[in-house]
Write an enzyme that holds these catalytic residues in place. Structure first.
Site, mmCIF file in Angstrom:
data_model
loop_
_atom_site.group_PDB
_atom_site.id
_atom_site.type_symbol
_atom_site.label_atom_id
_atom_site.label_comp_id
_atom_site.label_asym_id
_atom_site.label_seq_id
_atom_site.Cartn_x
_atom_site.Cartn_y
_atom_site.Cartn_z
ATOM 1 N N LYS A 185 0.863 -1.093 0.024
ATOM 2 C CA LYS A 185 0.106 0.081 0.133
ATOM 3 C C LYS A 185 0.884 1.214 0.197
ATOM 4 O O LYS A 185 2.011 1.001 0.043
ATOM 5 C CB LYS A 185 -1.015 -0.025 1.403
ATOM 6 C CG LYS A 185 -1.994 -1.228 1.278
ATOM 7 C CD LYS A 185 -2.846 -1.144 2.152
ATOM 8 C CE LYS A 185 -3.856 -2.459 2.495
ATOM 9 N NZ LYS A 185 -4.787 -2.384 3.383
ATOM 10 N N ARG A 244 -1.657 -14.447 4.244
ATOM 11 C CA ARG A 244 -2.269 -13.649 5.407
ATOM 12 C C ARG A 244 -1.445 -13.753 6.523
ATOM 13 O O ARG A 244 -1.400 -13.031 7.567
ATOM 14 C CB ARG A 244 -3.677 -14.224 5.580
ATOM 15 C CG ARG A 244 -4.555 -13.914 4.556
ATOM 16 C CD ARG A 244 -5.288 -12.397 4.367
ATOM 17 N NE ARG A 244 -6.234 -12.317 5.675
ATOM 18 C CZ ARG A 244 -6.896 -11.265 5.587
ATOM 19 N NH1 ARG A 244 -7.239 -10.526 4.560
ATOM 20 N NH2 ARG A 244 -7.562 -11.113 6.509
ATOM 21 N N PHE A 282 -15.330 3.611 7.637
ATOM 22 C CA PHE A 282 -14.031 3.960 7.503
ATOM 23 C C PHE A 282 -13.640 3.932 5.936
ATOM 24 O O PHE A 282 -12.811 4.466 5.454
ATOM 25 C CB PHE A 282 -13.010 3.197 8.081
ATOM 26 C CG PHE A 282 -13.055 1.638 7.736
ATOM 27 C CD1 PHE A 282 -12.610 0.961 6.504
ATOM 28 C CD2 PHE A 282 -13.873 0.567 8.538
ATOM 29 C CE1 PHE A 282 -12.877 -0.289 6.082
ATOM 30 C CE2 PHE A 282 -14.096 -0.646 8.397
ATOM 31 C CZ PHE A 282 -13.395 -1.161 7.164
ATOM 32 N N THR A 313 -4.870 -7.395 10.674
ATOM 33 C CA THR A 313 -5.192 -6.012 10.017
ATOM 34 C C THR A 313 -4.620 -4.729 10.866
ATOM 35 O O THR A 313 -4.175 -3.853 10.353
ATOM 36 C CB THR A 313 -6.743 -5.884 9.864
ATOM 37 O OG1 THR A 313 -7.136 -7.141 9.110
ATOM 38 C CG2 THR A 313 -7.389 -4.936 9.130
ATOM 39 N N ARG A 339 3.341 -6.567 8.512
ATOM 40 C CA ARG A 339 2.394 -5.479 9.071
ATOM 41 C C ARG A 339 3.186 -4.834 10.547
ATOM 42 O O ARG A 339 3.166 -3.679 10.644
ATOM 43 C CB ARG A 339 0.976 -5.753 9.286
ATOM 44 C CG ARG A 339 0.223 -5.794 7.921
ATOM 45 C CD ARG A 339 -1.154 -6.166 8.136
ATOM 46 N NE ARG A 339 -2.066 -5.778 7.003
ATOM 47 C CZ ARG A 339 -3.133 -6.456 6.544
ATOM 48 N NH1 ARG A 339 -3.613 -7.500 7.713
ATOM 49 N NH2 ARG A 339 -3.807 -6.179 5.575
ATOM 50 N N HIS A 365 -1.972 -5.373 1.588
ATOM 51 C CA HIS A 365 -3.102 -6.206 1.427
ATOM 52 C C HIS A 365 -2.715 -7.634 1.000
ATOM 53 O O HIS A 365 -1.966 -8.190 0.362
ATOM 54 C CB HIS A 365 -3.741 -5.705 0.034
ATOM 55 C CG HIS A 365 -5.166 -6.718 -0.318
ATOM 56 N ND1 HIS A 365 -6.196 -6.450 0.370
ATOM 57 C CD2 HIS A 365 -5.018 -7.495 -1.325
ATOM 58 C CE1 HIS A 365 -7.052 -7.302 -0.195
ATOM 59 N NE2 HIS A 365 -6.377 -8.016 -1.307
ATOM 60 N N ASN A 367 -1.901 -0.082 7.222
ATOM 61 C CA ASN A 367 -1.154 -1.236 7.661
ATOM 62 C C ASN A 367 -0.468 -1.977 6.579
ATOM 63 O O ASN A 367 -0.024 -2.836 6.440
ATOM 64 C CB ASN A 367 -2.310 -2.471 7.973
ATOM 65 C CG ASN A 367 -3.342 -2.705 6.876
ATOM 66 O OD1 ASN A 367 -3.230 -1.985 5.634
ATOM 67 N ND2 ASN A 367 -4.510 -3.062 7.097
ATOM 68 N N GLU A 411 -9.390 -10.758 -7.531
ATOM 69 C CA GLU A 411 -8.554 -9.590 -7.430
ATOM 70 C C GLU A 411 -7.640 -9.601 -8.398
ATOM 71 O O GLU A 411 -7.026 -8.270 -8.793
ATOM 72 C CB GLU A 411 -8.195 -9.643 -5.893
ATOM 73 C CG GLU A 411 -9.166 -9.331 -4.846
ATOM 74 C CD GLU A 411 -8.805 -9.364 -3.516
ATOM 75 O OE1 GLU A 411 -9.632 -8.948 -2.584
ATOM 76 O OE2 GLU A 411 -7.744 -9.615 -3.303
ATOM 77 N N TYR A 414 -12.381 -2.154 -3.324
ATOM 78 C CA TYR A 414 -12.920 -2.332 -1.831
ATOM 79 C C TYR A 414 -14.428 -2.006 -1.675
ATOM 80 O O TYR A 414 -14.915 -1.800 -0.565
ATOM 81 C CB TYR A 414 -12.073 -1.284 -0.862
ATOM 82 C CG TYR A 414 -10.816 -1.662 -0.420
ATOM 83 C CD1 TYR A 414 -10.654 -2.948 0.112
ATOM 84 C CD2 TYR A 414 -9.637 -0.757 -0.657
ATOM 85 C CE1 TYR A 414 -9.204 -3.126 0.649
ATOM 86 C CE2 TYR A 414 -8.432 -1.369 -0.110
ATOM 87 C CZ TYR A 414 -8.373 -2.294 0.790
ATOM 88 O OH TYR A 414 -6.951 -2.985 1.033
#
Ligand code: GDP
Ligand code: MG
Length: 160
Positions: A20, A96, A68, A102, A116, A129, A126, A140, A60
């Site tokens: 990100k 993950r 948010f 998260t 993260r 993704h 964070n 995706e 998203y």
């Protein structure tokens, strides 16, 4: 070859990873890629892209009703991101695991080895993704990468 709609034991799987804007602009890319490779992922394809509001909102969409959401879109459009197709056995779950929870602030306490924890800041910023399921991953990947008919031909051929 990797990866049809189903996956069997020992088959490779793909997931979508995104560094990100905070991770990309914060010079974490090399360290993150080093961890990606150390953990046995192959970076299949990658691209740097500046998301606009429309693309970020589409990506998203599942969060569009959340409080948010507008803040998330602002964050995701604040600078370029690096999008990667990551391939290995159990790629979705392993990615993950490697990126951690998260909330990057909490990750620093509970999952200090996670990526993260290294480069994220809080519940929103964070740094990374990761797709949340095999189905999400394929959706995706298709969202960001055009896979040419010849790719498909190769896949079908190899499955015979
Ligand atoms: P992920 O799958 O771990 O990325 O988490 P989610 O799919 O639940 O949320 C998508 C992204 O929205 C997260 O990675 C965060 O950047 C952001 N986010 C999630 N929950 C919150 C929240 O409660 N507040 C804010 N400000 N951002 C959030
Ligand atoms: Mg998610």
């Amino acid at each position: 070859r990797c990866c049809g709609s189903s996956k069997g034991i020992g088959e490779k799987e793909r997931t979508l990873g995104i560094i990100k804007p905070d991770g990309f602009s914060g010079n974490y890319t090399d360290r993150i890629k080093q961890m990606v490779v150390e953990y046995g992922f192959n970076i299949n394809r990658e691209m740097v892209i500046q998301l606009d509001e429309e693309l970020a909102a589409k990506f998203y969409a599942e969060h569009s009703s959340k409080s948010f959401f507008s803040s998330l879109i602002k964050y995701m459009t604040s600078g370029p991101v690096l999008v990667m197709i990551l391939e290995k056995e159990n790629a979705v779950a392993h990615w993950r695991d490697l990126i951690g929870p998260t909330d990057a602030g909490k990750a620093k306490l509970t999952h200090p080895q996670s990526i993260r924890a290294m480069c994220g800041v809080d519940l929103e910023k964070n740094c990374l993704h990761g797709s949340d399921s095999h189905q999400s991953a394929e959706r995706e990947i298709a969202f960001f990468f055009k896979e040419t008919p010849s790719d498909e031909a190769v896949e079908k051929h190899d499955e015979l």
